[in-house]
Scaffold this motif. Structure first.
Motif, mmCIF file in Angstrom:
data_model
loop_
_atom_site.group_PDB
_atom_site.id
_atom_site.type_symbol
_atom_site.label_atom_id
_atom_site.label_comp_id
_atom_site.label_asym_id
_atom_site.label_seq_id
_atom_site.Cartn_x
_atom_site.Cartn_y
_atom_site.Cartn_z
ATOM 1 N N ASP A 32 -15.925 14.016 2.781
ATOM 2 C CA ASP A 32 -16.143 14.858 3.961
ATOM 3 C C ASP A 32 -17.449 15.634 3.843
ATOM 4 O O ASP A 32 -18.216 15.736 4.808
ATOM 5 N N LEU A 33 -17.696 16.179 2.665
ATOM 6 C CA LEU A 33 -18.915 16.954 2.420
ATOM 7 C C LEU A 33 -20.149 16.067 2.581
ATOM 8 O O LEU A 33 -21.123 16.458 3.232
ATOM 9 N N LYS A 34 -20.091 14.867 2.034
ATOM 10 C CA LYS A 34 -21.232 13.952 2.134
ATOM 11 C C LYS A 34 -21.473 13.551 3.589
ATOM 12 O O LYS A 34 -22.615 13.560 4.055
ATOM 13 N N SER A 35 -20.419 13.215 4.320
ATOM 14 C CA SER A 35 -20.568 12.825 5.721
ATOM 15 C C SER A 35 -21.176 13.945 6.549
ATOM 16 O O SER A 35 -22.082 13.716 7.359
ATOM 17 N N ALA A 36 -20.693 15.168 6.344
ATOM 18 C CA ALA A 36 -21.206 16.313 7.092
ATOM 19 C C ALA A 36 -22.664 16.597 6.716
ATOM 20 O O ALA A 36 -23.480 16.944 7.575
ATOM 21 N N THR A 37 -23.007 16.420 5.449
ATOM 22 C CA THR A 37 -24.377 16.646 4.995
ATOM 23 C C THR A 37 -25.317 15.603 5.590
ATOM 24 O O THR A 37 -26.405 15.938 6.063
ATOM 25 N N GLU A 38 -24.886 14.348 5.588
ATOM 26 C CA GLU A 38 -25.714 13.296 6.175
ATOM 27 C C GLU A 38 -25.914 13.515 7.673
ATOM 28 O O GLU A 38 -27.005 13.295 8.195
ATOM 29 N N ALA A 39 -24.870 13.975 8.364
ATOM 30 C CA ALA A 39 -25.002 14.269 9.795
ATOM 31 C C ALA A 39 -25.964 15.435 10.011
ATOM 32 O O ALA A 39 -26.787 15.411 10.935
ATOM 33 N N SER A 40 -25.883 16.444 9.157
ATOM 34 C CA SER A 40 -26.753 17.616 9.274
ATOM 35 C C SER A 40 -28.206 17.272 8.990
ATOM 36 O O SER A 40 -29.112 17.920 9.516
ATOM 37 N N LYS A 41 -28.426 16.269 8.176
ATOM 38 C CA LYS A 41 -29.780 15.840 7.841
ATOM 39 C C LYS A 41 -30.542 15.396 9.090
ATOM 40 O O LYS A 41 -31.759 15.503 9.155
ATOM 41 N N LEU A 42 -29.817 14.937 10.098
ATOM 42 C CA LEU A 42 -30.431 14.452 11.335
ATOM 43 C C LEU A 42 -30.762 15.579 12.310
ATOM 44 O O LEU A 42 -31.447 15.362 13.303
ATOM 45 N N LEU A 43 -30.257 16.765 12.042
ATOM 46 C CA LEU A 43 -30.486 17.907 12.919
ATOM 47 C C LEU A 43 -31.775 18.623 12.545
ATOM 48 O O LEU A 43 -32.310 18.439 11.455
ATOM 49 N N GLU A 44 -32.229 19.476 13.449
ATOM 50 C CA GLU A 44 -33.357 20.347 13.123
ATOM 51 C C GLU A 44 -32.792 21.688 12.687
ATOM 52 O O GLU A 44 -31.881 22.218 13.319
ATOM 53 N N PRO A 45 -33.321 22.252 11.615
ATOM 54 C CA PRO A 45 -32.841 23.563 11.167
ATOM 55 C C PRO A 45 -33.141 24.651 12.195
ATOM 56 O O PRO A 45 -34.064 24.529 13.008
ATOM 57 N N GLU A 46 -32.350 25.716 12.138
ATOM 58 C CA GLU A 46 -32.470 26.816 13.094
ATOM 59 C C GLU A 46 -33.862 27.441 13.112
ATOM 60 O O GLU A 46 -34.361 27.836 14.153
ATOM 61 N N LYS A 47 -34.486 27.537 11.966
ATOM 62 C CA LYS A 47 -35.793 28.201 11.886
ATOM 63 C C LYS A 47 -36.945 27.362 12.432
ATOM 64 O O LYS A 47 -38.070 27.842 12.502
ATOM 65 N N THR A 48 -36.683 26.126 12.838
ATOM 66 C CA THR A 48 -37.750 25.251 13.341
ATOM 67 C C THR A 48 -38.498 25.896 14.501
ATOM 68 O O THR A 48 -39.726 25.782 14.598
#
Length: 114
Positions: A32-48
Motif C-alpha cells: 500500500d505504501l509503495k503504491s501510494a508513493t508511486e502515485a504521489s510521484k506523478l503529482l506536483e508538490p504543493e510548493k511548486t
C-alpha cells in the motif's frame, strides 16, 4: 497521501516489535505504501506554485528523484520483511522516516505539517 501516512504509521508501530506470524499484514502495508508513493510521484508538490519559473523543472526533477529514493527504500523494506530480517527492517523504517521528513520540509507547504 493519507494512505501513505496510515500504512507507514502501522509499519513503524509494527517494526518496534515485529511478529513473524504477521508478516503478510506487514507486506500488505508495504505494498500500500509503495503504491501510494508511486502515485504521489506523478503529482506536483504543493510548493511548486512558489517556485520561480526558471527553477521549476529542477524542482520537479528533485521531487521525482526524492520519491524514487523513497520507492527504493520501500522495496528494500519489503525484501527485509519477506526474509524476516527484522533488525534491517527497523533500520529501513528509520531511513524512510528520515526521507519523508526531508521531503516534507522541501516540498510540502507549512500548513500541512503535522
Amino acid at each position: 497521501m493519507n494512505q501513505m501516512r496510515k500504512s507507514f504509521r502501522e509499519l513503524k508501530k509494527a517494526m518496534a516489535a515485529p511478529v513473524e506470524a504477521d508478516k503478510q499484514k506487514y507486506l500488505s502495508w508495504v505494498s500500500d505504501l509503495k503504491s501510494a508513493t508511486e502515485a504521489s510521484k506523478l503529482l506536483e508538490p504543493e510548493k511548486t506554485a512558489n517556485v520561480p519559473a526558471d527553477q521549476k523543472t529542477a524542482f520537479l526533477e528533485g521531487y521525482k528523484n526524492k520519491m524514487g529514493e523513497l520507492v527504493d527504500e520501500i522495496d528494500s523494506l519489503g525484501k527485509a520483511i519477506e526474509a524476516g530480517k527484522w533488525d534491517e527492517a527497523k533500520a529501513l523504517v528509520g531511513q524512510i522516516n528520515q526521507l519523508q521528513r526531508e521531503g516534507h520540509q522541501k516540498y510540502r507547504t507549512e500548513s500541512n505539517e503535522h
